[in-house]
Design a protein around this motif. Structure first.
Motif, PDB file in Angstrom:
ATOM      1  N   ARG A 173      12.739  -7.137  -7.473  1.00  0.00           N
ATOM      2  CA  ARG A 173      13.379  -8.107  -6.582  1.00  0.00           C
ATOM      3  C   ARG A 173      12.375  -8.792  -5.668  1.00  0.00           C
ATOM      4  NH1 ARG A 173      18.135  -9.573  -8.271  1.00  0.00           N
ATOM      5  NH2 ARG A 173      18.627 -10.212  -6.133  1.00  0.00           N
ATOM      6  N   GLY A 174      11.110  -8.751  -6.054  1.00  0.00           N
ATOM      7  CA  GLY A 174      10.083  -9.440  -5.267  1.00  0.00           C
ATOM      8  C   GLY A 174       8.922  -8.533  -4.913  1.00  0.00           C
ATOM      9  N   ILE A 175       7.727  -9.111  -4.939  1.00  0.00           N
ATOM     10  CA  ILE A 175       6.510  -8.394  -4.560  1.00  0.00           C
ATOM     11  C   ILE A 175       5.796  -9.229  -3.498  1.00  0.00           C
ATOM     12  CG2 ILE A 175       4.361  -7.338  -5.356  1.00  0.00           C
ATOM     13  CD1 ILE A 175       5.512  -7.334  -8.177  1.00  0.00           C
ATOM     14  N   ASP A 176       5.570  -8.648  -2.339  1.00  0.00           N
ATOM     15  CA  ASP A 176       4.938  -9.381  -1.236  1.00  0.00           C
ATOM     16  C   ASP A 176       3.813  -8.555  -0.628  1.00  0.00           C
ATOM     17  OD1 ASP A 176       6.696 -11.729  -1.172  1.00  0.00           O
ATOM     18  OD2 ASP A 176       8.250 -10.317  -0.524  1.00  0.00           O
ATOM     19  N   ARG A 177       2.823  -9.275  -0.097  1.00  0.00           N
ATOM     20  CA  ARG A 177       1.750  -8.616   0.647  1.00  0.00           C
ATOM     21  C   ARG A 177       2.121  -8.613   2.125  1.00  0.00           C
ATOM     22  NH1 ARG A 177      -2.431 -10.922   3.172  1.00  0.00           N
ATOM     23  NH2 ARG A 177      -2.374 -12.840   1.932  1.00  0.00           N
ATOM     24  N   GLU A 178       2.130  -7.430   2.707  1.00  0.00           N
ATOM     25  CA  GLU A 178       2.414  -7.287   4.131  1.00  0.00           C
ATOM     26  C   GLU A 178       1.249  -6.561   4.790  1.00  0.00           C
ATOM     27  OE1 GLU A 178       6.179  -5.412   4.714  1.00  0.00           O
ATOM     28  OE2 GLU A 178       7.317  -7.006   3.694  1.00  0.00           O
ATOM     29  N   GLY A 179       0.410  -7.319   5.487  1.00  0.00           N
ATOM     30  CA  GLY A 179      -0.797  -6.730   6.075  1.00  0.00           C
ATOM     31  C   GLY A 179      -1.749  -6.303   4.985  1.00  0.00           C
ATOM     32  N   ASP A 180      -2.124  -5.029   4.988  1.00  0.00           N
ATOM     33  CA  ASP A 180      -3.036  -4.519   3.955  1.00  0.00           C
ATOM     34  C   ASP A 180      -2.278  -3.682   2.925  1.00  0.00           C
ATOM     35  OD1 ASP A 180      -2.376  -2.408   5.545  1.00  0.00           O
ATOM     36  OD2 ASP A 180      -4.417  -1.650   5.808  1.00  0.00           O
ATOM     37  N   ALA A 181      -0.993  -3.978   2.752  1.00  0.00           N
ATOM     38  CA  ALA A 181      -0.171  -3.228   1.799  1.00  0.00           C
ATOM     39  C   ALA A 181       0.660  -4.187   0.950  1.00  0.00           C
ATOM     40  CB  ALA A 181       0.750  -2.253   2.539  1.00  0.00           C
ATOM     41  N   LEU A 182       1.134  -3.680  -0.182  1.00  0.00           N
ATOM     42  CA  LEU A 182       2.041  -4.412  -1.058  1.00  0.00           C
ATOM     43  C   LEU A 182       3.415  -3.757  -0.993  1.00  0.00           C
ATOM     44  CD1 LEU A 182      -0.132  -4.923  -4.278  1.00  0.00           C
ATOM     45  CD2 LEU A 182       0.350  -6.594  -2.493  1.00  0.00           C
ATOM     46  N   VAL A 183       4.460  -4.556  -0.949  1.00  0.00           N
ATOM     47  CA  VAL A 183       5.827  -4.048  -0.964  1.00  0.00           C
ATOM     48  C   VAL A 183       6.512  -4.581  -2.219  1.00  0.00           C
ATOM     49  CG1 VAL A 183       8.057  -3.988   0.197  1.00  0.00           C
ATOM     50  CG2 VAL A 183       5.945  -3.883   1.547  1.00  0.00           C
ATOM     51  N   ILE A 184       6.972  -3.649  -3.076  1.00  0.00           N
ATOM     52  CA  ILE A 184       7.610  -4.007  -4.346  1.00  0.00           C
ATOM     53  C   ILE A 184       9.084  -3.582  -4.256  1.00  0.00           C
ATOM     54  CG2 ILE A 184       7.435  -3.830  -6.860  1.00  0.00           C
ATOM     55  CD1 ILE A 184       4.633  -2.458  -6.255  1.00  0.00           C
ATOM     56  N   ARG A 185       9.994  -4.527  -4.327  1.00  0.00           N
ATOM     57  CA  ARG A 185      11.430  -4.250  -4.158  1.00  0.00           C
ATOM     58  C   ARG A 185      12.128  -4.156  -5.524  1.00  0.00           C
ATOM     59  NH1 ARG A 185       9.600  -8.122  -0.956  1.00  0.00           N
ATOM     60  NH2 ARG A 185       9.530  -7.741   1.311  1.00  0.00           N
ATOM     61  N   PHE A 186      13.159  -3.267  -5.560  1.00  0.00           N
ATOM     62  CA  PHE A 186      13.908  -3.049  -6.796  1.00  0.00           C
ATOM     63  C   PHE A 186      15.402  -3.101  -6.514  1.00  0.00           C
ATOM     64  CE2 PHE A 186       9.824  -0.941  -7.171  1.00  0.00           C
ATOM     65  CZ  PHE A 186       9.358  -1.420  -8.384  1.00  0.00           C
ATOM     66  N   GLU A 187      16.179  -3.259  -7.598  1.00  0.00           N
ATOM     67  CA  GLU A 187      17.640  -3.334  -7.476  1.00  0.00           C
ATOM     68  C   GLU A 187      18.238  -1.969  -7.170  1.00  0.00           C
ATOM     69  OE1 GLU A 187      21.089  -5.187  -7.052  1.00  0.00           O
ATOM     70  OE2 GLU A 187      19.275  -6.266  -7.652  1.00  0.00           O
ATOM     71  N   VAL A 212      12.501   1.960   1.986  1.00  0.00           N
ATOM     72  CA  VAL A 212      13.684   1.117   1.873  1.00  0.00           C
ATOM     73  C   VAL A 212      13.404  -0.167   2.632  1.00  0.00           C
ATOM     74  CG1 VAL A 212      16.127   0.864   2.416  1.00  0.00           C
ATOM     75  CG2 VAL A 212      15.241   3.082   1.675  1.00  0.00           C
ATOM     76  N   ASP A 213      13.559  -1.286   1.958  1.00  0.00           N
ATOM     77  CA  ASP A 213      13.339  -2.595   2.569  1.00  0.00           C
ATOM     78  C   ASP A 213      14.698  -3.297   2.668  1.00  0.00           C
ATOM     79  OD1 ASP A 213      11.280  -4.696   3.418  1.00  0.00           O
ATOM     80  OD2 ASP A 213      12.451  -5.777   1.908  1.00  0.00           O
ATOM     81  N   GLY A 214      15.215  -3.366   3.860  1.00  0.00           N
ATOM     82  CA  GLY A 214      16.571  -3.875   4.009  1.00  0.00           C
ATOM     83  C   GLY A 214      17.538  -2.855   3.438  1.00  0.00           C
ATOM     84  N   ASP A 215      18.263  -3.231   2.430  1.00  0.00           N
ATOM     85  CA  ASP A 215      19.172  -2.289   1.771  1.00  0.00           C
ATOM     86  C   ASP A 215      18.724  -1.994   0.348  1.00  0.00           C
ATOM     87  OD1 ASP A 215      19.606  -4.771   0.772  1.00  0.00           O
ATOM     88  OD2 ASP A 215      21.801  -4.657   0.761  1.00  0.00           O
ATOM     89  N   ARG A 216      17.470  -2.345   0.025  1.00  0.00           N
ATOM     90  CA  ARG A 216      16.992  -2.149  -1.343  1.00  0.00           C
ATOM     91  C   ARG A 216      15.872  -1.111  -1.373  1.00  0.00           C
ATOM     92  NH1 ARG A 216      19.121  -6.047  -4.466  1.00  0.00           N
ATOM     93  NH2 ARG A 216      19.763  -8.013  -3.484  1.00  0.00           N
ATOM     94  N   PRO A 217      15.852  -0.281  -2.429  1.00  0.00           N
ATOM     95  CA  PRO A 217      14.732   0.644  -2.601  1.00  0.00           C
ATOM     96  C   PRO A 217      13.453  -0.140  -2.912  1.00  0.00           C
ATOM     97  CG  PRO A 217      16.147   0.693  -4.527  1.00  0.00           C
ATOM     98  CD  PRO A 217      16.854  -0.153  -3.512  1.00  0.00           C
ATOM     99  N   ALA A 218      12.344   0.379  -2.454  1.00  0.00           N
ATOM    100  CA  ALA A 218      11.077  -0.326  -2.646  1.00  0.00           C
ATOM    101  C   ALA A 218       9.930   0.671  -2.735  1.00  0.00           C
ATOM    102  CB  ALA A 218      10.845  -1.308  -1.496  1.00  0.00           C
ATOM    103  N   LEU A 219       8.800   0.177  -3.188  1.00  0.00           N
ATOM    104  CA  LEU A 219       7.550   0.937  -3.207  1.00  0.00           C
ATOM    105  C   LEU A 219       6.538   0.230  -2.323  1.00  0.00           C
ATOM    106  CD1 LEU A 219       7.159   1.794  -7.024  1.00  0.00           C
ATOM    107  CD2 LEU A 219       7.688   3.400  -5.166  1.00  0.00           C
ATOM    108  N   LYS A 220       5.843   1.031  -1.520  1.00  0.00           N
ATOM    109  CA  LYS A 220       4.764   0.483  -0.689  1.00  0.00           C
ATOM    110  C   LYS A 220       3.439   0.928  -1.279  1.00  0.00           C
ATOM    111  CE  LYS A 220       3.002   0.324   4.053  1.00  0.00           C
ATOM    112  NZ  LYS A 220       3.197   0.790   5.456  1.00  0.00           N
ATOM    113  N   GLY A 221       2.593  -0.048  -1.630  1.00  0.00           N
ATOM    114  CA  GLY A 221       1.311   0.261  -2.241  1.00  0.00           C
ATOM    115  C   GLY A 221       0.149  -0.014  -1.295  1.00  0.00           C
ATOM    116  N   VAL A 222      -0.709   0.999  -1.129  1.00  0.00           N
ATOM    117  CA  VAL A 222      -1.890   0.876  -0.260  1.00  0.00           C
ATOM    118  C   VAL A 222      -3.098   1.403  -1.026  1.00  0.00           C
ATOM    119  CG1 VAL A 222      -2.959   1.560   1.913  1.00  0.00           C
ATOM    120  CG2 VAL A 222      -0.494   1.161   1.820  1.00  0.00           C
ATOM    121  N   PHE A 223      -4.211   0.690  -0.968  1.00  0.00           N
ATOM    122  CA  PHE A 223      -5.426   1.152  -1.626  1.00  0.00           C
ATOM    123  C   PHE A 223      -5.996   2.363  -0.882  1.00  0.00           C
ATOM    124  CE2 PHE A 223      -5.771  -3.306  -3.290  1.00  0.00           C
ATOM    125  CZ  PHE A 223      -5.651  -2.954  -4.621  1.00  0.00           C
TER     126      PHE A 223
END
Length: 230
Positions: A173-187, A212-223
């Motif tokens: 449901r979208g992949i965005d860069r937030e600061g030095d991390a990536l947020v990947i949202r899913f249904e 959880v991003d809003g009401d959706r499950p998500a993954l936060k990716g950090v190097f």
């Protein structure tokens, strides 16, 4: 017996004297120096900068072995590299007080100058400058802008993850860069669980955590720190 007019002997003697005189600078070698030049087209370097640099060095209790103005730069010569580095720091702090290098009006650089006495320099008796092939090459010190490099890497990784999930037919449901991390949202959580091993196995150095991003499950990716330091 051959005889020549005295004026010819005089010309020979004068030529030898001038030749020896202008050869002398090659015997003195080079000394460490600091060069000050304009860093912006709107900033003009004038003769008064010599006095300004001299005042800065006096305040820092640093004594140069020579101060020179060539129209384009002011150069201060020193007895050792230790004094040279201290002088560079003092001049930089005084002329460029702003922390942002983009706002610096003056370029303060390390240099080498002939160690000839001032009286030789005043008559433009300069040493023969050797090219890089005769000097033995050149040493460059390169510094990487790590924050910018990390942001570019994150942008590239964002595209890689999109392609990776699309090829595996895993919807996001979208992949965005937030600061030095990536947020990947899913249904839903099931889709997130499918995506995790795919991303982990194909994107090295990226640590994933559930969120959880809003009401959706998500993954936060950090190097990882190890990946950042490579």
């Amino acid at each position: 017996m051959n005889r020549y007019p005295l004026w010819k002997y005089g010309v020979m003697i004068i030529t030898l004297i001038f030749g020896l005189l202008y050869t002398l600078p090659n015997l003195f070698g080079e000394a460490p120096a600091v060069q000050v030049s304009s860093g912006k087209a709107t900033v003009k370097l004038e003769q008064s900068m010599v006095g300004r640099v001299e005042g800065i060095l006096e305040q820092a209790k640093i004594t140069p072995t020579g101060l020179f103005f060539d129209g384009n730069s002011v150069k201060a010569r020193f007895a050792s590299t230790d004094v040279q580095l201290k002088a560079k720091d003092a001049i930089s702090a005084a002329l460029n007080p702003q922390p942002d290098p983009a706002d610096h009006s003056w370029v303060i650089a390390l240099n080498l100058l002939s160690d000839s006495p001032n009286w030789l320099t005043s008559i433009n008796a300069l040493p023969m400058f050797l090219g890089l092939d005769l000097r033995g090459g050149v040493h460059f010190l390169m510094e990487v802008d790590m924050p910018s490099a990390l942001l570019k890497r994150l942008d590239t990784t964002t595209g890689d993850i999109r392609t990776l999930l699309r090829d595996r037919k895993i919807r996001n449901r979208g992949i965005d860069r937030e600061g030095d991390a990536l947020v990947i949202r899913f249904e839903d959580e099931e889709t997130r669980a499918q995506a995790r091993p795919v991303i982990t196995s194909n994107i090295p150095g990226l640590t994933l955590t559930d969120m959880v991003d809003g009401d959706r499950p998500a993954l936060k990716g950090v190097f990882t720190d190890a990946f950042r330091s490579r």
